[in-house]
Design a protein around this motif. Sequence first.
Motif, PDB file in Angstrom:
ATOM      1  N   ASN A 307       0.816  -1.206   0.000  1.00 11.56           N
ATOM      2  CA  ASN A 307       0.000   0.000   0.000  1.00 11.56           C
ATOM      3  C   ASN A 307       0.857   1.266   0.000  1.00 11.56           C
ATOM      4  OD1 ASN A 307      -1.617   2.137   1.998  1.00 11.56           O
ATOM      5  ND2 ASN A 307      -2.907   1.166   0.438  1.00 11.56           N
ATOM      6  N   SER A 308       2.100   1.164   0.470  1.00 10.75           N
ATOM      7  CA  SER A 308       2.994   2.326   0.511  1.00 10.75           C
ATOM      8  C   SER A 308       3.142   2.981  -0.855  1.00 10.75           C
ATOM      9  CB  SER A 308       4.382   1.904   1.001  1.00 10.75           C
ATOM     10  OG  SER A 308       4.330   1.145   2.181  1.00 10.75           O
ATOM     11  N   TYR A 309       3.105   2.176  -1.900  1.00 10.56           N
ATOM     12  CA  TYR A 309       3.442   2.678  -3.238  1.00 10.56           C
ATOM     13  C   TYR A 309       2.288   3.409  -3.899  1.00 10.56           C
ATOM     14  CZ  TYR A 309       7.834   0.752  -2.309  1.00 10.56           C
ATOM     15  OH  TYR A 309       9.050   0.553  -1.702  1.00 10.56           O
ATOM     16  N   ARG A 310       1.119   3.380  -3.287  1.00  7.80           N
ATOM     17  CA  ARG A 310       0.035   4.224  -3.775  1.00  7.80           C
ATOM     18  C   ARG A 310       0.339   5.705  -3.530  1.00  7.80           C
ATOM     19  NH1 ARG A 310      -4.400   1.591  -5.485  1.00  7.80           N
ATOM     20  NH2 ARG A 310      -4.641  -0.607  -4.923  1.00  7.80           N
ATOM     21  N   ARG A 311       1.197   6.007  -2.589  1.00  5.68           N
ATOM     22  CA  ARG A 311       1.585   7.408  -2.344  1.00  5.68           C
ATOM     23  C   ARG A 311       2.540   7.924  -3.428  1.00  5.68           C
ATOM     24  NH1 ARG A 311       4.743   8.404   1.598  1.00  5.68           N
ATOM     25  NH2 ARG A 311       4.055  10.524   2.078  1.00  5.68           N
ATOM     26  N   PHE A 312       3.090   7.029  -4.234  1.00  3.05           N
ATOM     27  CA  PHE A 312       4.045   7.450  -5.265  1.00  3.05           C
ATOM     28  C   PHE A 312       3.428   7.470  -6.657  1.00  3.05           C
ATOM     29  CE2 PHE A 312       6.450   5.820  -1.689  1.00  3.05           C
ATOM     30  CZ  PHE A 312       7.352   6.849  -1.483  1.00  3.05           C
ATOM     31  N   GLN A 313       2.112   7.341  -6.709  1.00  2.00           N
ATOM     32  CA  GLN A 313       1.402   7.460  -7.981  1.00  2.00           C
ATOM     33  C   GLN A 313       1.177   8.943  -8.296  1.00  2.00           C
ATOM     34  OE1 GLN A 313       0.688   4.846  -9.799  1.00  2.00           O
ATOM     35  NE2 GLN A 313       1.056   3.201  -8.328  1.00  2.00           N
ATOM     36  N   PRO A 314       1.007   9.302  -9.593  1.00  2.00           N
ATOM     37  CA  PRO A 314       0.677  10.695  -9.934  1.00  2.00           C
ATOM     38  C   PRO A 314      -0.590  11.150  -9.212  1.00  2.00           C
ATOM     39  CG  PRO A 314       1.275   9.458 -11.901  1.00  2.00           C
ATOM     40  CD  PRO A 314       1.179   8.454 -10.785  1.00  2.00           C
ATOM     41  N   MET A 315      -0.609  12.421  -8.824  1.00  2.00           N
ATOM     42  CA  MET A 315      -1.755  13.051  -8.161  1.00  2.00           C
ATOM     43  C   MET A 315      -2.102  12.352  -6.847  1.00  2.00           C
ATOM     44  SD  MET A 315      -2.174  15.461 -10.249  1.00  2.00           S
ATOM     45  CE  MET A 315      -3.635  16.224  -9.540  1.00  2.00           C
ATOM     46  N   SER A 316      -1.079  11.905  -6.117  1.00  2.00           N
ATOM     47  CA  SER A 316      -1.329  11.186  -4.868  1.00  2.00           C
ATOM     48  C   SER A 316      -1.279  12.110  -3.654  1.00  2.00           C
ATOM     49  CB  SER A 316      -0.300  10.077  -4.680  1.00  2.00           C
ATOM     50  OG  SER A 316       0.974  10.628  -4.385  1.00  2.00           O
ATOM     51  N   PHE A 317      -1.080  13.392  -3.847  1.00  2.00           N
ATOM     52  CA  PHE A 317      -1.026  14.397  -2.784  1.00  2.00           C
ATOM     53  C   PHE A 317       0.248  14.288  -1.933  1.00  2.00           C
ATOM     54  CE2 PHE A 317      -5.509  13.363  -3.496  1.00  2.00           C
ATOM     55  CZ  PHE A 317      -6.088  14.605  -3.708  1.00  2.00           C
ATOM     56  N   ALA A 318       1.240  13.521  -2.345  1.00  2.00           N
ATOM     57  CA  ALA A 318       2.441  13.332  -1.539  1.00  2.00           C
ATOM     58  C   ALA A 318       3.681  13.595  -2.378  1.00  2.00           C
ATOM     59  CB  ALA A 318       2.493  11.909  -0.991  1.00  2.00           C
ATOM     60  N   PRO A 319       4.765  14.120  -1.774  1.00  2.00           N
ATOM     61  CA  PRO A 319       6.035  14.216  -2.498  1.00  2.00           C
ATOM     62  C   PRO A 319       6.461  12.841  -2.983  1.00  2.00           C
ATOM     63  CG  PRO A 319       6.145  15.402  -0.412  1.00  2.00           C
ATOM     64  CD  PRO A 319       4.876  14.606  -0.390  1.00  2.00           C
ATOM     65  N   SER A 320       7.008  12.780  -4.170  1.00  2.00           N
ATOM     66  CA  SER A 320       7.316  11.464  -4.734  1.00  2.00           C
ATOM     67  C   SER A 320       8.588  11.469  -5.567  1.00  2.00           C
ATOM     68  CB  SER A 320       6.146  10.984  -5.603  1.00  2.00           C
ATOM     69  OG  SER A 320       5.852  11.936  -6.607  1.00  2.00           O
ATOM     70  N   ALA A 321       9.486  12.426  -5.322  1.00  2.00           N
ATOM     71  CA  ALA A 321      10.718  12.499  -6.108  1.00  2.00           C
ATOM     72  C   ALA A 321      11.858  12.978  -5.212  1.00  2.00           C
ATOM     73  CB  ALA A 321      10.546  13.453  -7.293  1.00  2.00           C
ATOM     74  N   PRO A 322      13.094  12.648  -5.567  1.00  2.00           N
ATOM     75  CA  PRO A 322      14.257  13.152  -4.828  1.00  2.00           C
ATOM     76  C   PRO A 322      14.571  14.590  -5.245  1.00  2.00           C
ATOM     77  CG  PRO A 322      14.979  11.687  -6.568  1.00  2.00           C
ATOM     78  CD  PRO A 322      13.485  11.673  -6.610  1.00  2.00           C
ATOM     79  N   ASP A 323      13.736  15.512  -4.777  1.00  2.00           N
ATOM     80  CA  ASP A 323      13.929  16.927  -5.071  1.00  2.00           C
ATOM     81  C   ASP A 323      13.830  17.721  -3.777  1.00  2.00           C
ATOM     82  OD1 ASP A 323      11.164  16.806  -4.591  1.00  2.00           O
ATOM     83  OD2 ASP A 323      10.672  16.900  -6.717  1.00  2.00           O
ATOM     84  N   TRP A 324      14.134  19.021  -3.852  1.00  2.00           N
ATOM     85  CA  TRP A 324      14.124  19.820  -2.638  1.00  2.00           C
ATOM     86  C   TRP A 324      13.629  21.223  -2.953  1.00  2.00           C
ATOM     87  CZ3 TRP A 324      17.461  24.048  -1.272  1.00  2.00           C
ATOM     88  CH2 TRP A 324      18.387  24.400  -2.274  1.00  2.00           C
ATOM     89  N   GLY A 325      13.228  21.911  -1.904  1.00  2.00           N
ATOM     90  CA  GLY A 325      12.781  23.286  -2.045  1.00  2.00           C
ATOM     91  C   GLY A 325      12.847  23.968  -0.693  1.00  2.00           C
ATOM     92  N   PHE A 326      12.488  25.226  -0.699  1.00  2.00           N
ATOM     93  CA  PHE A 326      12.501  25.986   0.554  1.00  2.00           C
ATOM     94  C   PHE A 326      11.156  25.782   1.255  1.00  2.00           C
ATOM     95  CE2 PHE A 326      15.981  27.734  -1.893  1.00  2.00           C
ATOM     96  CZ  PHE A 326      16.981  27.819  -0.942  1.00  2.00           C
ATOM     97  N   ASP A 327      10.296  26.759   1.282  1.00  2.00           N
ATOM     98  CA  ASP A 327       8.998  26.544   1.941  1.00  2.00           C
ATOM     99  C   ASP A 327       8.045  25.935   0.922  1.00  2.00           C
ATOM    100  OD1 ASP A 327       7.089  26.510   3.851  1.00  2.00           O
ATOM    101  OD2 ASP A 327       6.734  28.658   3.893  1.00  2.00           O
ATOM    102  N   ASN A 328       8.347  24.707   0.515  1.00  2.00           N
ATOM    103  CA  ASN A 328       7.649  24.051  -0.598  1.00  2.00           C
ATOM    104  C   ASN A 328       7.268  22.631  -0.184  1.00  2.00           C
ATOM    105  OD1 ASN A 328       6.897  22.796  -3.027  1.00  2.00           O
ATOM    106  ND2 ASN A 328       8.248  24.111  -4.222  1.00  2.00           N
ATOM    107  N   ARG A 329       5.983  22.421   0.095  1.00  2.00           N
ATOM    108  CA  ARG A 329       5.533  21.121   0.588  1.00  2.00           C
ATOM    109  C   ARG A 329       5.380  20.078  -0.516  1.00  2.00           C
ATOM    110  NH1 ARG A 329       3.751  24.690   4.461  1.00  2.00           N
ATOM    111  NH2 ARG A 329       3.899  23.903   6.606  1.00  2.00           N
ATOM    112  N   ALA A 330       5.623  20.473  -1.753  1.00  2.00           N
ATOM    113  CA  ALA A 330       5.628  19.490  -2.835  1.00  2.00           C
ATOM    114  C   ALA A 330       6.971  18.792  -2.955  1.00  2.00           C
ATOM    115  CB  ALA A 330       5.284  20.162  -4.163  1.00  2.00           C
ATOM    116  N   ALA A 331       7.967  19.276  -2.231  1.00  2.00           N
ATOM    117  CA  ALA A 331       9.325  18.743  -2.346  1.00  2.00           C
ATOM    118  C   ALA A 331       9.522  17.527  -1.450  1.00  2.00           C
ATOM    119  CB  ALA A 331      10.341  19.823  -1.985  1.00  2.00           C
TER     120      ALA A 331
END
Length: 448
Positions: A307-331
């Motif tokens: 079930n963990s991998y449902r969070r890594f589907q497109p439009m899953s409302f969760a960060p899903s990539a090795p990226d970063w940002g400042f005040d950015n909750r998509a990161a």
Amino acid sequence: MSDFLQEYAAYCDRHGRPDRLELMLCDVNAVLRGKWLPGNDEKKLAEGGVRLPHSTYAPNILGEEVEATGLGIIVGDPDGRIIPIPGTLKPVPWADGHVAQVQVEMLDPDTGEVSQLSPRVQLANVVKRFADRGLNPVLATELEFYLFKPRSDLDAAPEPPDRSPMAQNYDLEVLERTQGILDAILDAAAVQGLATDTLIAEYGPGQFEINFHHTDDVMDAADTALLFRRLVRGVARAHGMEATFMPKPYAGFPGNGLHAHVSVVDADGKNIFDHDGEGVSDTLKAAVGGVLSTMREAQALFAPHMNSYRRFQPMSFAPSAPDWGFDNRAAGVRLPETKGPAARLEHRISGADANPYLAIAAILGGMLHGLDTTPDLPLPLDDPDAVRAQRLTATWRQAVEAFEASPFIEGLLGARYRDVYAAVRHDEIVKLANEISQVEYRTYLGRL
């Protein structure tokens, strides 16, 4: 073990003698396993008279032994002697009667030392690597969970509490309507000494998030995350509800995450991520780069189950990539503060189902890797020239295979623990992949 007897006597002086003592050992899946002991039999525990099979550290999620681990009946399933963990004796306020709980470890039957199969030992090994450099991580976690109506059928989907809005984000009326159970959760946390901070209504119907205070005791932070999951489920049952930290209980609503805010202080107590110049310090950049560059290899720790991998589907409302940002909750990694004593990174990839000891070990290990190797850091998501990172895999088996093949993971956990963990995950994959789902019957059975 006289220290435990002293701790137990102090507990009895304060709370009275419990009817029973629940011995709790954390397995690889962060499931608490153990025994009940009569409340007047504390000497048996203190003197090493309580035992469990050593394989109890590494069953699959169903509780079955996994032959490929090299543990269990294949080697005679030898016992390990249980020892209590100092400072973990606590009341269980939601239980019927007077119940106390204590976390325990097992001694390896071959070495006589606390078993390296313990997730707590794996985290302690990483924290020691910081200590050997005169450094200490400072950490706080955030956990999301859902409350839902009790089910009579374990195959039934969850149903949100009555009057739950479909988007309840920060809704104070939701907190008021749920005040009874939320107050009981916070009261139980206070009784157990869990350092809760803010509690909010999260986005999904019946979803909530708890924040914990920062601490320089990393093991305590991980213990707190583990014990809070048990506490919430217990309090929910006592109030006629169910609760889950399952990462994605609803397909159309946000999942449950385990976020970790991490800074590092030196021997003088100074945050090594703070600096006097502009922008982000070199040490914080290196730590972020290390976490990002090891994220794919460690994904099987941050996302252990199907079930963990449902969070890594497109439009899953969760960060899903090795990226970063400042005040950015998509990161995947966010930098809420880059100056002063609060300069830190927030790791947002883990699901709430992750074993907190192993997830935190992987985050800290990635930070050390970055401090040692200073990997190239991509542009932050906030930069208009940033290039989107390739998403983490949404395929469970791929994540486990990347974990198995990783030199970073071998260096972090050791070859033996890596192999045991991978064997448990592969066994779970096979067990669940062989199940024919309801959606397959609904879609194909009468049409093909």
